[in-house]
Scaffold this motif. Structure first.
Motif, PDB file in Angstrom:
ATOM      1  N   HIS A 143       0.837  -1.207   0.000  1.00  0.00           N
ATOM      2  CA  HIS A 143       0.000   0.000   0.000  1.00  0.00           C
ATOM      3  C   HIS A 143       0.868   1.252   0.000  1.00  0.00           C
ATOM      4  N   LEU A 144       1.919   1.248   0.808  1.00  0.00           N
ATOM      5  CA  LEU A 144       2.802   2.404   0.906  1.00  0.00           C
ATOM      6  C   LEU A 144       3.451   2.718  -0.440  1.00  0.00           C
ATOM      7  N   MET A 145       3.975   1.714  -1.104  1.00  0.00           N
ATOM      8  CA  MET A 145       4.652   1.953  -2.379  1.00  0.00           C
ATOM      9  C   MET A 145       3.656   2.394  -3.458  1.00  0.00           C
ATOM     10  N   ALA A 146       2.468   1.801  -3.472  1.00  0.00           N
ATOM     11  CA  ALA A 146       1.446   2.223  -4.448  1.00  0.00           C
ATOM     12  C   ALA A 146       1.045   3.676  -4.195  1.00  0.00           C
ATOM     13  N   ALA A 147       0.916   4.041  -2.930  1.00  0.00           N
ATOM     14  CA  ALA A 147       0.543   5.422  -2.607  1.00  0.00           C
ATOM     15  C   ALA A 147       1.654   6.391  -2.993  1.00  0.00           C
ATOM     16  N   ARG A 148       2.898   6.000  -2.763  1.00  0.00           N
ATOM     17  CA  ARG A 148       4.017   6.866  -3.161  1.00  0.00           C
ATOM     18  C   ARG A 148       4.035   7.077  -4.672  1.00  0.00           C
ATOM     19  N   ARG A 177      -1.408  -3.706  17.929  1.00  0.00           N
ATOM     20  CA  ARG A 177      -2.181  -4.599  17.052  1.00  0.00           C
ATOM     21  C   ARG A 177      -3.329  -3.832  16.401  1.00  0.00           C
ATOM     22  N   ALA A 178      -4.013  -2.994  17.185  1.00  0.00           N
ATOM     23  CA  ALA A 178      -5.122  -2.199  16.643  1.00  0.00           C
ATOM     24  C   ALA A 178      -4.609  -1.243  15.573  1.00  0.00           C
ATOM     25  N   ARG A 179      -3.426  -0.652  15.778  1.00  0.00           N
ATOM     26  CA  ARG A 179      -2.866   0.305  14.817  1.00  0.00           C
ATOM     27  C   ARG A 179      -2.691  -0.337  13.447  1.00  0.00           C
ATOM     28  N   TRP A 180      -2.042  -1.491  13.377  1.00  0.00           N
ATOM     29  CA  TRP A 180      -1.830  -2.081  12.057  1.00  0.00           C
ATOM     30  C   TRP A 180      -3.086  -2.737  11.504  1.00  0.00           C
ATOM     31  N   SER A 181      -3.930  -3.284  12.358  1.00  0.00           N
ATOM     32  CA  SER A 181      -5.180  -3.891  11.874  1.00  0.00           C
ATOM     33  C   SER A 181      -6.117  -2.843  11.295  1.00  0.00           C
ATOM     34  N   GLU A 182      -6.293  -1.734  12.010  1.00  0.00           N
ATOM     35  CA  GLU A 182      -7.160  -0.661  11.526  1.00  0.00           C
ATOM     36  C   GLU A 182      -6.571   0.006  10.283  1.00  0.00           C
ATOM     37  N   GLY A 183      -5.254   0.156  10.256  1.00  0.00           N
ATOM     38  CA  GLY A 183      -4.606   0.738   9.081  1.00  0.00           C
ATOM     39  C   GLY A 183      -4.818  -0.120   7.845  1.00  0.00           C
ATOM     40  N   LEU A 184      -4.661  -1.427   7.999  1.00  0.00           N
ATOM     41  CA  LEU A 184      -4.893  -2.335   6.862  1.00  0.00           C
ATOM     42  C   LEU A 184      -6.349  -2.275   6.417  1.00  0.00           C
ATOM     43  N   ALA A 185      -7.261  -2.285   7.365  1.00  0.00           N
ATOM     44  CA  ALA A 185      -8.688  -2.237   7.011  1.00  0.00           C
ATOM     45  C   ALA A 185      -9.001  -0.963   6.235  1.00  0.00           C
ATOM     46  N   ALA A 186      -8.458   0.160   6.682  1.00  0.00           N
ATOM     47  CA  ALA A 186      -8.712   1.427   5.994  1.00  0.00           C
ATOM     48  C   ALA A 186      -8.085   1.429   4.602  1.00  0.00           C
ATOM     49  N   LEU A 187      -6.864   0.955   4.495  1.00  0.00           N
ATOM     50  CA  LEU A 187      -6.175   0.969   3.197  1.00  0.00           C
ATOM     51  C   LEU A 187      -6.759  -0.061   2.240  1.00  0.00           C
ATOM     52  N   ASP A 188      -7.151  -1.218   2.741  1.00  0.00           N
ATOM     53  CA  ASP A 188      -7.762  -2.231   1.881  1.00  0.00           C
ATOM     54  C   ASP A 188      -9.110  -1.754   1.349  1.00  0.00           C
ATOM     55  N   VAL A 214      -0.178   7.544   1.905  1.00  0.00           N
ATOM     56  CA  VAL A 214       1.202   7.325   2.357  1.00  0.00           C
ATOM     57  C   VAL A 214       1.260   7.434   3.871  1.00  0.00           C
ATOM     58  N   HIS A 215       0.667   8.494   4.398  1.00  0.00           N
ATOM     59  CA  HIS A 215       0.678   8.716   5.841  1.00  0.00           C
ATOM     60  C   HIS A 215      -0.006   7.559   6.578  1.00  0.00           C
ATOM     61  N   ALA A 216      -1.167   7.124   6.092  1.00  0.00           N
ATOM     62  CA  ALA A 216      -1.906   6.034   6.738  1.00  0.00           C
ATOM     63  C   ALA A 216      -1.073   4.754   6.780  1.00  0.00           C
ATOM     64  N   ALA A 217      -0.382   4.448   5.700  1.00  0.00           N
ATOM     65  CA  ALA A 217       0.457   3.243   5.668  1.00  0.00           C
ATOM     66  C   ALA A 217       1.619   3.368   6.640  1.00  0.00           C
ATOM     67  N   LYS A 218       2.246   4.535   6.693  1.00  0.00           N
ATOM     68  CA  LYS A 218       3.377   4.730   7.584  1.00  0.00           C
ATOM     69  C   LYS A 218       2.946   4.672   9.053  1.00  0.00           C
ATOM     70  N   VAL A 219       1.774   5.229   9.361  1.00  0.00           N
ATOM     71  CA  VAL A 219       1.264   5.132  10.730  1.00  0.00           C
ATOM     72  C   VAL A 219       1.007   3.667  11.074  1.00  0.00           C
TER      73      VAL A 219
END
Length: 98
Positions: A26-31, A76-87, A53-58
């Protein structure tokens, strides 16, 4: 981590490898998605790409509250919620209408 005398935040080592790989994707696609609207002077699209980009880095722990200051459940919540938002966001092809 220190590179050329400058401190950089590293990815949270507790992010599971499969989640980290998806977040890096996600980060590379956003960049990549930042360049096209910048050339077209489309500030709204550039802002949206930079937000991704910011969401992936967070989610990776590279921005926001330092991962070493968070409890395991918060991490765990940080990366799980970030993936859900980006997906849930359209990828670059969908945004271009392809």
């Amino acid at each position: 981590m220190i590179i050329n005398g400058r401190r950089w935040r590293a990815t949270d080592p507790d992010v599971p490898e499969d989640a980290a790989a998806r977040l890096r994707s996600h980060l590379m696609a956003a960049r990549r998605a930042v360049a096209t609207p910048r050339r077209a002077q489309d500030t709204a699209a550039e802002r949206a790409a930079r937000a991704r980009v910011h969401a992936a880095k967070v989610a990776l722990g590279e921005r926001g509250t330092p991962w070493w200051d968070q409890q395991e459940t918060e991490r765990r919540a940080r990366w799980s919620e970030g993936l859900a938002a980006l997906d849930g966001r359209p990828d670059d092809r969908d945004a271009r209408g392809a």
